[in-house]
Design an enzyme around this catalytic site. Structure first.
Site, PDB file in Angstrom:
ATOM      1  N   ARG A   7       0.844  -1.123   0.111  1.00  0.00           N
ATOM      2  CA  ARG A   7      -0.002  -0.118   0.027  1.00  0.00           C
ATOM      3  C   ARG A   7       0.920   1.178   0.026  1.00  0.00           C
ATOM      4  O   ARG A   7       1.809   1.305   0.702  1.00  0.00           O
ATOM      5  CB  ARG A   7      -0.865   0.059   1.424  1.00  0.00           C
ATOM      6  CG  ARG A   7      -2.169  -0.649   1.234  1.00  0.00           C
ATOM      7  CD  ARG A   7      -3.183  -0.615   0.151  1.00  0.00           C
ATOM      8  NE  ARG A   7      -4.278  -1.290   0.068  1.00  0.00           N
ATOM      9  CZ  ARG A   7      -4.344  -2.483  -0.753  1.00  0.00           C
ATOM     10  NH1 ARG A   7      -3.431  -2.771  -1.839  1.00  0.00           N
ATOM     11  NH2 ARG A   7      -5.363  -3.334  -0.594  1.00  0.00           N
TER      12      ARG A   7
ATOM     13  N   GLU B 253      -2.887   7.573  -4.928  1.00  0.00           N
ATOM     14  CA  GLU B 253      -3.220   6.936  -6.313  1.00  0.00           C
ATOM     15  C   GLU B 253      -4.484   7.401  -6.962  1.00  0.00           C
ATOM     16  O   GLU B 253      -5.489   7.563  -6.060  1.00  0.00           O
ATOM     17  CB  GLU B 253      -3.488   5.361  -5.983  1.00  0.00           C
ATOM     18  CG  GLU B 253      -2.386   4.525  -5.736  1.00  0.00           C
ATOM     19  CD  GLU B 253      -2.491   2.721  -5.468  1.00  0.00           C
ATOM     20  OE1 GLU B 253      -3.600   2.633  -5.898  1.00  0.00           O
ATOM     21  OE2 GLU B 253      -1.691   2.357  -4.888  1.00  0.00           O
TER      22      GLU B 253
ATOM     23  N   HIS C 296      -0.704  -0.017  -9.887  1.00  0.00           N
ATOM     24  CA  HIS C 296      -1.355  -1.239  -8.710  1.00  0.00           C
ATOM     25  C   HIS C 296      -1.966  -2.373  -9.650  1.00  0.00           C
ATOM     26  O   HIS C 296      -3.222  -2.706  -9.702  1.00  0.00           O
ATOM     27  CB  HIS C 296      -2.332  -0.326  -8.193  1.00  0.00           C
ATOM     28  CG  HIS C 296      -2.883  -0.963  -6.871  1.00  0.00           C
ATOM     29  ND1 HIS C 296      -3.198  -0.145  -5.705  1.00  0.00           N
ATOM     30  CD2 HIS C 296      -2.902  -2.176  -6.421  1.00  0.00           C
ATOM     31  CE1 HIS C 296      -3.576  -1.187  -4.969  1.00  0.00           C
ATOM     32  NE2 HIS C 296      -3.230  -2.259  -5.112  1.00  0.00           N
TER      33      HIS C 296
HETATM   34  C1  GLV Z   1      -4.989  -5.208  -3.730  1.00  0.00           C
HETATM   35  O1  GLV Z   1      -4.303  -4.337  -3.675  1.00  0.00           O
HETATM   36  C2  GLV Z   1      -5.495  -5.844  -2.901  1.00  0.00           C
HETATM   37  O2  GLV Z   1      -5.574  -5.700  -1.686  1.00  0.00           O
HETATM   38  O3  GLV Z   1      -6.202  -7.046  -3.109  1.00  0.00           O
END
Ligand code: GLV
Length: 324
Positions: free
Chosen positions: A239, A268, A287
């Site tokens: 994250r 983001e 991501h």
């Molecule tokens: C993606 O970032 C997730 O948490 O699945």
């Protein structure tokens, strides 16, 4: 009367198929944008359960408005978008989708590590700019990963796979730091537990695989980067909130650390003029950790099965709050 489920984006069809086969009435929000909080609350009025995405902010006010919900099943392993304490107060189980995306996410961490160590994204940009003129004996040299030390912050499922990829491919030595030691993962991966400062000091590649919590928020900041080797690479596929992006940019500009590979940013989406996108030793992805057919199908299946199991047995497969 069938239980009504809202899915907040179009996800792999298996989720809707499984839920419909199990007798639920499913509504899928087909908009391309994330639902606003008001849209979400309004759509949930007649629903019993929510199949959410990480982009839905489910805070205390949300749960106050939707206390009639019987379960929240998230299509993601991370659940920092959900106020789990508030959900627990209203006795609403919250579930996530662990394991099914671990291989895919570890692949992105592994790929970013190699891409950064050889400046791959930057070299690709040079070709696009017409800058591939001749063989350059001294330009754009990277470094080799064989025998280097990998530091894992958050040795869980994804971190363990990253560790195994790195020992298998490069014979890397693995150290890690967690809130609590993970003895099973140590046995499986050969990783050695170290304190946080040692992790910072000794890692040649430091890869973040932890959840975003009050304890990990902004943990990789100016002070942390200052303790790292000036030859080190910072990788974050967990994250963006775990690192301080202004401090990271400064650490790279000042050569406090050597490079960075990010699949998650803060905020983001990252703006196209972010200086990180123009640095030779940096690779950024939007991501895509779980973006494989296999992982996304597994996530959709597990998110649906959590709801089905909850209504059948009273217990979802992978709850994140206790008591369910
Ligand atoms: C993606 O970032 C997730 O948490 O699945």
């Amino acid at each position: 009367m069938p239980k009504k489920i809202l899915i907040t984006r179009v996800i792999p069809a298996i989720a809707e198929e499984l839920l419909t086969q199990a007798g639920f009435e499913v509504t899928v929000w087909r908009g391309n944008q994330v639902m606003t909080k008001d849209e979400l609350i309004e759509q949930l009025l007649p629903c019993h359960a929510l199949l959410s995405l990480g982009s839905n902010k489910l805070d205390r006010a949300f749960f106050e408005a939707c206390k009639h919900l019987e379960i929240v099943s998230q299509f993601a392993v991370g659940f920092d978008n959900i106020d789990v304490a508030a959900a627990s107060e209203f006795k609403i189980p919250v579930c996530n989708t662990p394991d099914v995306l671990s291989e895919a996410t570890a692949d992105v961490a592994f790929g970013l590590m190699i891409a950064v160590s050889r400046k791959m994204f930057y070299n690709h940009k040079l070709i696009l700019q017409g800058e591939w003129k001749q063989f350059e004996p001294l330009k754009n040299l990277g470094f080799e990963l064989t025998g280097k030390t990998l530091g894992i912050f958050g040795l869980g499922r994804i971190g363990s796979i990253m560790a195994q990829r790195c020992t298998g491919a490069y014979g890397m030595k693995v150290i890690y730091h967690n809130r609590n030691r993970n003895l099973a993962a140590e046995k499986e991966t050969g990783a050695h537990y170290v304190d946080f400062d040692t992790l910072l000091r000794e890692s040649d590649v430091l890869s973040v695989h932890s959840a975003l919590t009050a304890q990990t928020k902004n943990l990789f900041n100016k002070e942390a980067f200052a303790k790292m080797k000036n030859t080190a690479v910072f990788i974050n596929t967990a994250r963006g909130g775990v690192h301080n992006e202004i401090d990271l940019i400064e650490a790279l500009q000042n050569q406090t650390i050597w490079g960075a590979g990010l699949d998650v940013t803060n905020p983001e989406p990252m703006h196209a003029n972010n200086p990180l996108l123009h640095m030779p030793n940096v690779a950024v992805l939007p991501h895509i950790g779980s973006a494989t057919v296999e992982a996304r199908t597994g996530m959709a299946r597990l998110a649906a099965e959590n709801i089905i199991s909850f209504y059948k047995t009273g217990k979802p497969h992978t709850p994140v709050n206790s008591g369910f």
